[in-house]
Design an enzyme around this catalytic site. Structure first.
Site, PDB file in Angstrom:
ATOM      1  N   CYS A  44     -16.641  25.174  -0.436  1.00 33.80           N
ATOM      2  CA  CYS A  44     -15.522  24.368  -0.405  1.00 33.80           C
ATOM      3  C   CYS A  44     -14.299  25.170   0.039  1.00 33.80           C
ATOM      4  O   CYS A  44     -13.062  24.646   0.181  1.00 33.80           O
ATOM      5  CB  CYS A  44     -15.154  23.513  -1.762  1.00 33.80           C
ATOM      6  SG  CYS A  44     -16.515  22.645  -2.454  1.00 33.80           S
ATOM      7  N   HIS A  86      -7.964  21.398  -3.036  1.00 31.63           N
ATOM      8  CA  HIS A  86      -9.349  20.895  -2.657  1.00 31.63           C
ATOM      9  C   HIS A  86      -9.787  19.843  -3.688  1.00 31.63           C
ATOM     10  O   HIS A  86      -9.173  19.565  -4.766  1.00 31.63           O
ATOM     11  CB  HIS A  86     -10.263  22.044  -3.154  1.00 31.63           C
ATOM     12  CG  HIS A  86     -11.735  21.623  -2.758  1.00 31.63           C
ATOM     13  ND1 HIS A  86     -12.466  20.800  -1.866  1.00 31.63           N
ATOM     14  CD2 HIS A  86     -12.721  21.704  -3.877  1.00 31.63           C
ATOM     15  CE1 HIS A  86     -13.435  20.570  -2.162  1.00 31.63           C
ATOM     16  NE2 HIS A  86     -13.908  20.994  -3.346  1.00 31.63           N
ATOM     17  N   ASN A 112     -15.513  14.498  -2.742  1.00 38.69           N
ATOM     18  CA  ASN A 112     -15.681  15.791  -2.436  1.00 38.69           C
ATOM     19  C   ASN A 112     -16.207  16.411  -1.008  1.00 38.69           C
ATOM     20  O   ASN A 112     -17.321  16.048  -1.116  1.00 38.69           O
ATOM     21  CB  ASN A 112     -16.034  16.673  -3.498  1.00 38.69           C
ATOM     22  CG  ASN A 112     -16.081  18.207  -3.409  1.00 38.69           C
ATOM     23  OD1 ASN A 112     -15.765  18.707  -2.145  1.00 38.69           O
ATOM     24  ND2 ASN A 112     -16.421  18.982  -4.324  1.00 38.69           N
TER      25      ASN A 112
HETATM   26  C1  LIG Z   1     -19.666  16.402 -12.889  1.00 37.21           C
HETATM   27  C2  LIG Z   1     -18.529  16.093 -13.675  1.00 37.21           C
HETATM   28  C3  LIG Z   1     -17.786  15.051 -13.027  1.00 37.21           C
HETATM   29  C4  LIG Z   1     -19.302  15.682 -15.164  1.00 37.21           C
HETATM   30  O1  LIG Z   1     -18.225  15.034 -15.606  1.00 37.21           O
HETATM   31  P1  LIG Z   1     -18.327  15.512 -17.535  1.00 37.21           P
HETATM   32  O2  LIG Z   1     -17.198  14.796 -18.136  1.00 37.21           O
HETATM   33  O3  LIG Z   1     -18.349  17.086 -17.418  1.00 37.21           O
HETATM   34  O4  LIG Z   1     -19.640  14.673 -17.859  1.00 37.21           O
HETATM   35  P2  LIG Z   1     -20.955  15.774 -18.221  1.00 37.21           P
HETATM   36  O5  LIG Z   1     -21.525  16.483 -17.484  1.00 37.21           O
HETATM   37  O6  LIG Z   1     -20.607  16.314 -19.747  1.00 37.21           O
HETATM   38  O7  LIG Z   1     -21.803  14.442 -18.618  1.00 37.21           O
HETATM   39  C5  LIG Z   1     -21.530  13.534 -19.717  1.00 37.21           C
HETATM   40  C6  LIG Z   1     -22.615  12.547 -19.794  1.00 37.21           C
HETATM   41  O8  LIG Z   1     -22.484  11.645 -18.574  1.00 37.21           O
HETATM   42  C7  LIG Z   1     -23.664  11.610 -17.757  1.00 37.21           C
HETATM   43  N1  LIG Z   1     -23.728  11.427 -16.663  1.00 37.21           N
HETATM   44  C8  LIG Z   1     -23.381  12.420 -15.395  1.00 37.21           C
HETATM   45  N2  LIG Z   1     -23.236  11.989 -14.388  1.00 37.21           N
HETATM   46  C9  LIG Z   1     -23.344  10.593 -14.427  1.00 37.21           C
HETATM   47  C10 LIG Z   1     -23.120   9.601 -13.638  1.00 37.21           C
HETATM   48  N3  LIG Z   1     -22.931   9.529 -12.221  1.00 37.21           N
HETATM   49  N4  LIG Z   1     -22.888   8.228 -14.100  1.00 37.21           N
HETATM   50  C11 LIG Z   1     -23.105   8.035 -15.398  1.00 37.21           C
HETATM   51  N5  LIG Z   1     -23.298   8.860 -16.284  1.00 37.21           N
HETATM   52  C12 LIG Z   1     -23.295  10.162 -15.834  1.00 37.21           C
HETATM   53  C13 LIG Z   1     -24.387  12.889 -18.341  1.00 37.21           C
HETATM   54  O9  LIG Z   1     -25.690  12.551 -18.229  1.00 37.21           O
HETATM   55  C14 LIG Z   1     -24.296  12.900 -19.742  1.00 37.21           C
HETATM   56  O10 LIG Z   1     -24.631  12.324 -20.441  1.00 37.21           O
HETATM   57  P3  LIG Z   1     -25.431  12.701 -21.855  1.00 37.21           P
HETATM   58  O11 LIG Z   1     -24.066  13.274 -22.822  1.00 37.21           O
HETATM   59  O12 LIG Z   1     -26.229  11.783 -22.334  1.00 37.21           O
HETATM   60  O13 LIG Z   1     -26.304  13.914 -21.687  1.00 37.21           O
HETATM   61  C15 LIG Z   1     -17.476  17.326 -13.887  1.00 37.21           C
HETATM   62  O14 LIG Z   1     -18.157  18.372 -14.606  1.00 37.21           O
HETATM   63  C16 LIG Z   1     -17.295  17.880 -12.765  1.00 37.21           C
HETATM   64  O15 LIG Z   1     -16.364  17.295 -11.984  1.00 37.21           O
HETATM   65  N6  LIG Z   1     -17.291  19.223 -12.553  1.00 37.21           N
HETATM   66  C17 LIG Z   1     -17.015  20.024 -11.311  1.00 37.21           C
HETATM   67  C18 LIG Z   1     -17.851  19.235 -10.052  1.00 37.21           C
HETATM   68  C19 LIG Z   1     -17.356  19.925  -9.127  1.00 37.21           C
HETATM   69  O16 LIG Z   1     -16.250  19.357  -8.527  1.00 37.21           O
HETATM   70  N7  LIG Z   1     -18.085  20.734  -8.364  1.00 37.21           N
HETATM   71  C20 LIG Z   1     -17.538  21.137  -6.800  1.00 37.21           C
HETATM   72  C21 LIG Z   1     -16.435  22.151  -7.030  1.00 37.21           C
HETATM   73  S1  LIG Z   1     -16.050  22.874  -5.357  1.00 37.21           S
END
Ligand SMILES: CC(C)(COP(=O)(O)OP(=O)(O)OC[C@H]1O[C@@H](n2cnc3c(N)ncnc32)[C@H](O)[C@@H]1OP(=O)(O)O)[C@@H](O)C(=O)NCCC(=O)NCCS
Length: 328
Positions: free
Chosen positions: A115, A255, A285
């Site tokens: 990214c 980003h 993204n």
């Molecule tokens: C991926 C992201 C959105 C997850 O959000 P979060 O608030 O951290 O959520 P978690 O990973 O803690 O997951 C919470 C719950 O939602 C669930 N979940 C994950 N993706 C899901 C989706 N698309 N729909 C519904 N539920 C989802 C998980 O399984 C988890 O369930 P559980 O508690 O029963 O295990 C977040 O971590 C994120 O944006 N990270 C950065 C990713 C990124 O931008 N990467 C590229 C960088 S360049």
């Protein structure tokens, strides 16, 4: 006569026509518009069709940027393409673009900085231009991530989209152009964000295919926390190196990964959200393409005026991160 800077004289971007909404995704994996929008800020993303590759979108963006700059492809000295989803492992997708646009005098190569690829590219372009080694450099960020996404993994497939953006840079002595560039990496981050198979560590085999290792794998929480810290640091460096304050920034273009990462970064560096450009609701993204697409849309919407201080800040796989401050 003021010091030579690398100035952006043309921009272009290209996104595929196909739109995949959160509701569409909820038909494919166990998710909902509500979950995706509240956790990420994304409403929809663009998805390339089966015949469209990264170099196709990059070529379209490049041609628009050349037209905007008013120069011919054969005037380019260099094409730098940031991508995590190249057409092929080799040759570079930049070479495919070079052939497509007829940039017969240019060196062309890809950068693998995920990214952060566009900001890495701008930093390299700045070095070549300010040292007098290049006159016209085309920097592209382009991705067709949809082809390396596992549409059975709801924690990744909802986040990403396809697109490309390009900028033409040339020397200027009018005080306008890149004021600072800062790029950093932390290879320990490779464990949290990667595409495990298809390279020499785990060559393609029936087993890697069966285990879905040719797709993006991510530990979202780890990436989230690191991104907020790193993007805050990179923005602060841009202010320090340009001798400016947060209140001097006319537009911050981060980003476009997640609205919560963007808001946390803006809060850390004390830049109000009305000075932060956001379009991830429309595109998700798009990795290396996110900043040049946002930059061009910001300009098209009149959010950037001549003389403005614009700060670009990125974070991505590697880990890699950085910032570029521009006097527009
Ligand atoms: C991926 C992201 C959105 C997850 O959000 P979060 O608030 O951290 O959520 P978690 O990973 O803690 O997951 C919470 C719950 O939602 C669930 N979940 C994950 N993706 C899901 C989706 N698309 N729909 C519904 N539920 C989802 C998980 O399984 C988890 O369930 P559980 O508690 O029963 O295990 C977040 O971590 C994120 O944006 N990270 C950065 C990713 C990124 O931008 N990467 C590229 C960088 S360049």
């Amino acid at each position: 006569m003021s010091e030579i800077k690398a100035q952006i004289i043309g921009l272009g971007h290209s996104v595929p026509e196909g739109i995949l909404t959160n509701d569409d995704l909820s038909q494919i994996v166990d998710t909902s518009d509500e979950w995706i929008y509240t956790r990420t800020g994304i409403r929809q993303r663009r998805i390339a069709d089966a015949n469209t590759s990264t170099s196709d979108l990059a070529t379209d963006a490049a041609q628009k940027a050349l037209k905007d700059a008013g120069i011919r492809a054969d005037q380019l000295d260099m094409i730098i393409l940031g991508t995590a989803s190249p057409d092929m492992v080799f040759p570079a997708s930049a070479c495919v673009v070079q052939d497509n646009i007829g940039a017969k005098n240019a060196a062309a190569f890809d950068i693998s900085a995920a990214c952060s690829g566009f900001l890495y590219g701008l930093s390299i372009a700045r070095g070549f231009i300010t040292s007098g080694m290049a006159t016209y450099v085309l920097v592209i960020g382009a991705e067709v991530l949809s082809k390396i996404l596992n549409f059975e993994d709801r924690s990744t497939c909802v986040l990403f989209g396809d697109g490309a953006g390009a900028a033409v840079l040339t020397p200027s002595e009018n005080g306008k152009g890149v004021l600072s560039s800062f790029i950093r990496s932390d290879g320990a981050g490779a464990r949290s964000l990667n595409m495990p198979a298809g390279g020499t560590r785990r060559p393609t085999s029936p087993e890697t295919l069966e285990k879905r290792l040719h797709y993006i794998h991510m530990a979202g929480n780890d990436v989230f926390k690191y991104a907020v810290r790193a993007m805050g640091e990179a923005t602060r460096v841009a202010l320090e190196e340009t001798g400016t304050k947060a209140s001097d920034v006319d537009l911050l273009i981060p980003h476009q990964a997640n609205i919560r990462i963007i808001e946390a970064t803006a809060k850390r560096v004390k830049i109000p959200m009305d000075k932060v450009f956001v379009n991830l609701d429309q595109y998700g993204n798009t990795s290396a393409a996110s900043i040049p697409i946002a930059l061009n849309e910001a300009r098209q919407q009149g959010r950037i005026q001549s003389g403005d201080l614009v700060v670009l800040v990125a974070f991505g796989g590697g880990y890699s991160w950085g910032s570029v401050a521009i006097r527009w």
